[in-house]
Motif scaffolding. Structure first.
Motif, PDB file in Angstrom:
ATOM      1  N   SER A 155      33.488 -53.983  46.190  1.00 44.92           N
ATOM      2  CA  SER A 155      32.091 -53.610  46.380  1.00 44.92           C
ATOM      3  C   SER A 155      32.014 -52.549  47.476  1.00 44.92           C
ATOM      4  O   SER A 155      32.883 -52.462  48.350  1.00 44.92           O
ATOM      5  N   GLU A 156      30.971 -51.765  47.436  1.00 44.78           N
ATOM      6  CA  GLU A 156      30.761 -50.743  48.447  1.00 44.78           C
ATOM      7  C   GLU A 156      30.603 -51.383  49.831  1.00 44.78           C
ATOM      8  O   GLU A 156      31.076 -50.851  50.835  1.00 44.78           O
ATOM      9  N   LYS A 157      29.972 -52.527  49.880  1.00 49.80           N
ATOM     10  CA  LYS A 157      29.770 -53.250  51.144  1.00 49.80           C
ATOM     11  C   LYS A 157      31.119 -53.700  51.728  1.00 49.80           C
ATOM     12  O   LYS A 157      31.322 -53.629  52.941  1.00 49.80           O
ATOM     13  N   THR A 158      32.041 -54.132  50.870  1.00 49.28           N
ATOM     14  CA  THR A 158      33.369 -54.530  51.339  1.00 49.28           C
ATOM     15  C   THR A 158      34.087 -53.334  51.959  1.00 49.28           C
ATOM     16  O   THR A 158      34.704 -53.454  53.016  1.00 49.28           O
ATOM     17  N   VAL A 159      33.990 -52.189  51.310  1.00 49.46           N
ATOM     18  CA  VAL A 159      34.607 -50.976  51.837  1.00 49.46           C
ATOM     19  C   VAL A 159      34.017 -50.647  53.201  1.00 49.46           C
ATOM     20  O   VAL A 159      34.740 -50.379  54.164  1.00 49.46           O
ATOM     21  N   GLU A 160      32.699 -50.675  53.294  1.00 50.39           N
ATOM     22  CA  GLU A 160      32.027 -50.379  54.556  1.00 50.39           C
ATOM     23  C   GLU A 160      32.465 -51.359  55.651  1.00 50.39           C
ATOM     24  O   GLU A 160      32.797 -50.948  56.763  1.00 50.39           O
ATOM     25  N   ASN A 161      32.481 -52.648  55.332  1.00 54.52           N
ATOM     26  CA  ASN A 161      32.881 -53.665  56.312  1.00 54.52           C
ATOM     27  C   ASN A 161      34.327 -53.477  56.754  1.00 54.52           C
ATOM     28  O   ASN A 161      34.642 -53.605  57.945  1.00 54.52           O
ATOM     29  N   GLN A 162      35.219 -53.178  55.808  1.00 52.68           N
ATOM     30  CA  GLN A 162      36.625 -52.986  56.147  1.00 52.68           C
ATOM     31  C   GLN A 162      36.816 -51.755  57.033  1.00 52.68           C
ATOM     32  O   GLN A 162      37.653 -51.758  57.937  1.00 52.68           O
ATOM     33  N   LEU A 163      36.039 -50.709  56.793  1.00 47.10           N
ATOM     34  CA  LEU A 163      36.151 -49.517  57.622  1.00 47.10           C
ATOM     35  C   LEU A 163      35.643 -49.800  59.034  1.00 47.10           C
ATOM     36  O   LEU A 163      36.244 -49.348  60.016  1.00 47.10           O
ATOM     37  N   VAL A 164      34.570 -50.547  59.147  1.00 39.09           N
ATOM     38  CA  VAL A 164      34.060 -50.928  60.470  1.00 39.09           C
ATOM     39  C   VAL A 164      35.120 -51.732  61.220  1.00 39.09           C
ATOM     40  O   VAL A 164      35.384 -51.484  62.402  1.00 39.09           O
ATOM     41  N   ILE A 165      35.737 -52.676  60.529  1.00 36.75           N
ATOM     42  CA  ILE A 165      36.802 -53.481  61.141  1.00 36.75           C
ATOM     43  C   ILE A 165      37.943 -52.575  61.604  1.00 36.75           C
ATOM     44  O   ILE A 165      38.451 -52.704  62.727  1.00 36.75           O
ATOM     45  N   ALA A 166      38.356 -51.644  60.743  1.00 39.99           N
ATOM     46  CA  ALA A 166      39.452 -50.726  61.085  1.00 39.99           C
ATOM     47  C   ALA A 166      39.120 -49.904  62.319  1.00 39.99           C
ATOM     48  O   ALA A 166      39.941 -49.806  63.243  1.00 39.99           O
ATOM     49  N   LEU A 167      37.932 -49.340  62.351  1.00 36.82           N
ATOM     50  CA  LEU A 167      37.552 -48.500  63.486  1.00 36.82           C
ATOM     51  C   LEU A 167      37.465 -49.302  64.782  1.00 36.82           C
ATOM     52  O   LEU A 167      37.881 -48.825  65.842  1.00 36.82           O
ATOM     53  N   LYS A 168      36.956 -50.517  64.702  1.00 39.50           N
ATOM     54  CA  LYS A 168      36.891 -51.376  65.890  1.00 39.50           C
ATOM     55  C   LYS A 168      38.288 -51.716  66.392  1.00 39.50           C
ATOM     56  O   LYS A 168      38.556 -51.665  67.585  1.00 39.50           O
ATOM     57  N   LYS A 169      39.178 -52.066  65.474  1.00 38.77           N
ATOM     58  CA  LYS A 169      40.548 -52.421  65.865  1.00 38.77           C
ATOM     59  C   LYS A 169      41.283 -51.220  66.435  1.00 38.77           C
ATOM     60  O   LYS A 169      42.026 -51.349  67.403  1.00 38.77           O
ATOM     61  N   ILE A 170      41.097 -50.068  65.835  1.00 40.62           N
ATOM     62  CA  ILE A 170      41.776 -48.866  66.323  1.00 40.62           C
ATOM     63  C   ILE A 170      41.257 -48.495  67.702  1.00 40.62           C
ATOM     64  O   ILE A 170      42.039 -48.290  68.633  1.00 40.62           O
ATOM     65  N   SER A 171      39.933 -48.433  67.855  1.00 45.40           N
ATOM     66  CA  SER A 171      39.391 -48.055  69.163  1.00 45.40           C
ATOM     67  C   SER A 171      39.676 -49.127  70.212  1.00 45.40           C
ATOM     68  O   SER A 171      39.914 -48.824  71.376  1.00 45.40           O
ATOM     69  N   GLY A 172      39.702 -50.402  69.797  1.00 43.27           N
ATOM     70  CA  GLY A 172      40.001 -51.483  70.730  1.00 43.27           C
ATOM     71  C   GLY A 172      41.438 -51.499  71.191  1.00 43.27           C
ATOM     72  O   GLY A 172      41.752 -52.052  72.247  1.00 43.27           O
ATOM     73  N   SER A 173      42.321 -50.882  70.424  1.00 41.19           N
ATOM     74  CA  SER A 173      43.733 -50.890  70.799  1.00 41.19           C
ATOM     75  C   SER A 173      44.124 -49.684  71.663  1.00 41.19           C
ATOM     76  O   SER A 173      45.222 -49.634  72.191  1.00 41.19           O
ATOM     77  N   LEU A 174      43.217 -48.710  71.770  1.00 41.61           N
ATOM     78  CA  LEU A 174      43.529 -47.538  72.585  1.00 41.61           C
ATOM     79  C   LEU A 174      43.367 -47.857  74.064  1.00 41.61           C
ATOM     80  O   LEU A 174      42.403 -48.516  74.459  1.00 41.61           O
ATOM     81  N   PRO A 175      44.290 -47.383  74.887  1.00 42.73           N
ATOM     82  CA  PRO A 175      44.127 -47.569  76.329  1.00 42.73           C
ATOM     83  C   PRO A 175      42.836 -46.891  76.796  1.00 42.73           C
ATOM     84  O   PRO A 175      42.433 -45.859  76.256  1.00 42.73           O
ATOM     85  N   VAL A 176      42.209 -47.459  77.787  1.00 39.53           N
ATOM     86  CA  VAL A 176      40.908 -46.974  78.273  1.00 39.53           C
ATOM     87  C   VAL A 176      40.956 -45.495  78.631  1.00 39.53           C
ATOM     88  O   VAL A 176      40.031 -44.748  78.320  1.00 39.53           O
ATOM     89  N   HIS A 177      42.048 -45.045  79.220  1.00 39.73           N
ATOM     90  CA  HIS A 177      42.110 -43.636  79.635  1.00 39.73           C
ATOM     91  C   HIS A 177      42.181 -42.665  78.456  1.00 39.73           C
ATOM     92  O   HIS A 177      41.985 -41.468  78.630  1.00 39.73           O
ATOM     93  N   LEU A 178      42.422 -43.154  77.256  1.00 43.08           N
ATOM     94  CA  LEU A 178      42.463 -42.282  76.084  1.00 43.08           C
ATOM     95  C   LEU A 178      41.144 -42.205  75.343  1.00 43.08           C
ATOM     96  O   LEU A 178      40.981 -41.394  74.449  1.00 43.08           O
ATOM     97  N   LEU A 179      40.205 -43.065  75.694  1.00 45.07           N
ATOM     98  CA  LEU A 179      38.916 -43.072  75.016  1.00 45.07           C
ATOM     99  C   LEU A 179      38.095 -41.868  75.452  1.00 45.07           C
ATOM    100  O   LEU A 179      38.167 -41.440  76.607  1.00 45.07           O
ATOM    101  N   PRO A 180      37.296 -41.299  74.549  1.00 41.55           N
ATOM    102  CA  PRO A 180      36.478 -40.137  74.897  1.00 41.55           C
ATOM    103  C   PRO A 180      35.562 -40.420  76.073  1.00 41.55           C
ATOM    104  O   PRO A 180      34.979 -41.491  76.185  1.00 41.55           O
ATOM    105  N   GLY A 181      35.483 -39.456  76.972  1.00 42.98           N
ATOM    106  CA  GLY A 181      34.590 -39.595  78.118  1.00 42.98           C
ATOM    107  C   GLY A 181      35.180 -40.401  79.270  1.00 42.98           C
ATOM    108  O   GLY A 181      34.542 -40.583  80.286  1.00 42.98           O
ATOM    109  N   ARG A 182      36.393 -40.881  79.113  1.00 42.38           N
ATOM    110  CA  ARG A 182      37.042 -41.671  80.159  1.00 42.38           C
ATOM    111  C   ARG A 182      38.138 -40.832  80.811  1.00 42.38           C
ATOM    112  O   ARG A 182      38.800 -40.050  80.171  1.00 42.38           O
ATOM    113  N   LYS A 183      38.323 -41.019  82.099  1.00 44.17           N
ATOM    114  CA  LYS A 183      39.372 -40.298  82.829  1.00 44.17           C
ATOM    115  C   LYS A 183      40.484 -41.247  83.174  1.00 44.17           C
ATOM    116  O   LYS A 183      40.279 -42.437  83.307  1.00 44.17           O
ATOM    117  N   LYS A 184      41.649 -40.682  83.331  1.00 43.73           N
ATOM    118  CA  LYS A 184      42.821 -41.485  83.720  1.00 43.73           C
ATOM    119  C   LYS A 184      42.665 -42.061  85.098  1.00 43.73           C
ATOM    120  O   LYS A 184      42.078 -41.534  85.967  1.00 43.73           O
TER     121      LYS A 184
END
Length: 184
Positions: A155-184
């Motif tokens: 379903s389109e909703k499943t795709v949307e939910n899976q992409l949200v999960i992916a983006l959250k996991k990817i951004s959550g796994s990045l070190p804070v200093h690599l996130l946009p707007g953050r300094k080392k």
């Protein structure tokens, strides 16, 4: 662009159009099929078979509503035929092996540091298989949610939910200093 190539397959310089289509879609289709069957050489043959099918059906391609989805569905169907011919059951998207993700080099991508890219690839590899496949189809192959849902029979909703999960996991796994707007 791909719709224009399909039209050229019917009306114009068919061989050149097929060559351009092959050049643009060979590797995305290869990654998709290889993830399904986990056999690189067979995946290469299957993808080449997809282009042979396209060539043989070129007279009917003008009626295809979404050429990009058509290519991925053809690739999926050929991969499933391969698995069936070898009496291998497709376990589903949750059982897919890891597939490397690479970013094409464009001006925006060049700004991504090697360290950030390494963290992103590691985070993508850690995603559950179905989530990773959906992420790749949307972000790497630029398919719309509706198109991915059609290709993967979700379903389109499943795709949307899976992409949200992916983006959250990817951004959550990045070190804070690599996130946009953050300094080392």
């Amino acid at each position: 662009m791909i719709a224009a190539l399909f039209i050229r397959l019917v009306e114009g310089d068919a061989e050149k159009a097929l060559e351009e289509l092959h050049h643009r879609y060979y590797f995305p289709l290869l990654g998709f099929v290889d993830a399904m069957i986990n056999h690189r050489e067979a995946a290469e043959e299957i993808v080449n078979d997809v282009f042979i099918i396209i060539w043989k059906r070129r007279e009917k391609l003008q009626f295809v509503r979404n050429p990009e989805v058509y290519l991925f569905v053809c690739a999926k169907n050929e991969a499933l035929k391969y698995l069936q011919s070898r009496r291998i059951t497709f376990a589903g998207l949750d059982e897919l092996p890891d597939v490397a993700f690479s970013l094409e080099r464009n001006p925006e991508d060049i700004l991504i540091s090697a360290e950030t890219l390494q963290h992103i690839n590691k985070a993508i590899a850690a995603l559950p298989p179905r989530c990773r496949m959906i992420f790749r189809l949307v972000k790497q192959n630029n398919l719309k949610y509706r198109e991915v849902a059609e290709v993967l029979d979700l379903s389109e909703k499943t795709v949307e939910n899976q992409l949200v999960i992916a983006l959250k996991k990817i951004s959550g796994s990045l070190p804070v200093h690599l996130l946009p707007g953050r300094k080392k």
